[in-house]
Enzyme design. Sequence first.
Site, PDB file in Angstrom:
ATOM      1  N   GLN A 125      -7.104   4.223  29.449  1.00 58.69           N
ATOM      2  CA  GLN A 125      -7.891   4.620  30.248  1.00 58.69           C
ATOM      3  C   GLN A 125      -9.011   5.904  30.011  1.00 58.69           C
ATOM      4  O   GLN A 125      -9.660   6.387  30.588  1.00 58.69           O
ATOM      5  CB  GLN A 125      -6.878   5.225  31.164  1.00 58.69           C
ATOM      6  N   HIS A 189      -3.983   8.434  31.921  1.00 58.25           N
ATOM      7  CA  HIS A 189      -4.157   9.393  33.264  1.00 58.25           C
ATOM      8  C   HIS A 189      -4.829  10.798  32.600  1.00 58.25           C
ATOM      9  O   HIS A 189      -4.380  11.805  32.637  1.00 58.25           O
ATOM     10  CB  HIS A 189      -2.768  10.033  33.361  1.00 58.25           C
ATOM     11  N   GLU A 285      -2.321   8.380  47.012  1.00 59.12           N
ATOM     12  CA  GLU A 285      -2.443   9.421  48.043  1.00 59.12           C
ATOM     13  C   GLU A 285      -3.836   9.893  48.374  1.00 59.12           C
ATOM     14  O   GLU A 285      -4.620   9.622  47.618  1.00 59.12           O
ATOM     15  CB  GLU A 285      -1.673  10.508  47.778  1.00 59.12           C
ATOM     16  N   TYR A 295       0.843  20.081  45.396  1.00 58.92           N
ATOM     17  CA  TYR A 295       0.938  18.626  46.100  1.00 58.92           C
ATOM     18  C   TYR A 295       2.004  17.874  45.611  1.00 58.92           C
ATOM     19  O   TYR A 295       2.002  16.474  45.881  1.00 58.92           O
ATOM     20  CB  TYR A 295      -0.621  18.193  45.765  1.00 58.92           C
ATOM     21  N   TYR A 306       7.739   2.236  38.031  1.00 56.67           N
ATOM     22  CA  TYR A 306       7.321   0.701  37.876  1.00 56.67           C
ATOM     23  C   TYR A 306       8.603  -0.160  37.702  1.00 56.67           C
ATOM     24  O   TYR A 306       8.529  -1.290  38.082  1.00 56.67           O
ATOM     25  CB  TYR A 306       6.328   0.555  36.724  1.00 56.67           C
TER      26      TYR A 306
END
Length: 412
Positions: A125, A189, A285, A295, A306
């Site tokens: 990513q 991430h 979210e 949060y 997963y």
Amino acid sequence: MNLRSIVLLSAIAIGSTQCKKGNGGGTEQPGNDTVSRFAPVETAPPNTNYPSAFEGQTRIYGIKTFTPLKVEVLTSSLSNPWGIEVLPDGRFLITQKAGTLAIVSATGTIENTIPVSPAVANAGQGGLLDVALDPNFSQNRMIYWSFSQPVSGGNLTAIAKGKLATDWNSIENASVIFQATPSYNGSLHFGGRMLFDNQGNLLLGTGERSDLVTRPQAQELNSHLGKILRIKTDGTPATGNPFLNTNGAMKAIYSYGHRNVQGLAIDRVNNVLWAAEFGPLGGDEVNIVEAGKNYGWPVITYGKEYSGATIGSGITQQNGMEQPRYYWDPVVSPSGMIFYTSSQIPEWQNNLLIGALSGTHIVRLRILNNKIAGEERLLQSEGQRFRDLAQDNMGNVYAITDQGRLYKISKL
């Protein structure tokens, strides 16, 4: 060159099944609740059986766009685009994950590509991520880009800045102004979404790097991982950040307890910051983000591992931790997002538009009193992973996709 165009003549082309009609006769009127209501757009079974905290927190009623739309594919030749900005002259500045900035004409011609420096860690990513124009770009031509930077110990999310040369062929005086530490040897991430706030500070959303060993750092104030950060244009912490006087805390932190922030947008009229982040198996979210708030990740979540295993204690609420304004289960993988500010498409005014990756559509969320009041899925038939969105001053919306497309969406 215009490769292809689609005309969406009515909501039937986007559609769902009507279940309840409000007082608006099918026309949305921003600021009140006189809209037609349809069945929720999500019909697949959820991955979890967690109850929501309040009505409308997930699977809100459906809404439709009745304004006829024109959808054009301006180009299909981008290479893994990630972030987009509309330049003052109507051209586009688009990041490409391998490490180049594409200058694209208003009609979709790729005019030039500029390699960024330093080199990016283009794996998984990671790579060249978002781009943001300085609020005074028209005068100073400064741009900012986020990227995964290879460093000792692995890699991290960094921000660099430089001046876009007047010949559009290079970036002058490029320098790294911020690094989200600690580094980690992983490829997941990174977060990376950026946005300038109303005070001229630069916001950056980060991820917690996904692995079990780094995940708890989302709750730790001595780490930049799993946070929304706020810095000045020189990379130093912004004035008024909530943890400036907290011993041991990273001074750039604005909020914490995030999993992987991929979307940031500001309601600039009301100065309210919204963020979208990936959940695990379920639990994507949308949050209203306030300074110093927690949060919840990974303590509370509406998703599971997963593997199907419970995350932590399997709780969705805890005192001192914020609830999402909205969540999806199953996930849509929300990415870049904008507030639509034009009156050209009246149903969309002051709504959130969010690119969905695994969902392969553009999410439209109607906002009423800082709550979600209706959801629509746009361009679902295109089968594209929508990565980022932008709006020009004429009210046109542009979207880039992982498959290399640049879309223009306008009123017919």
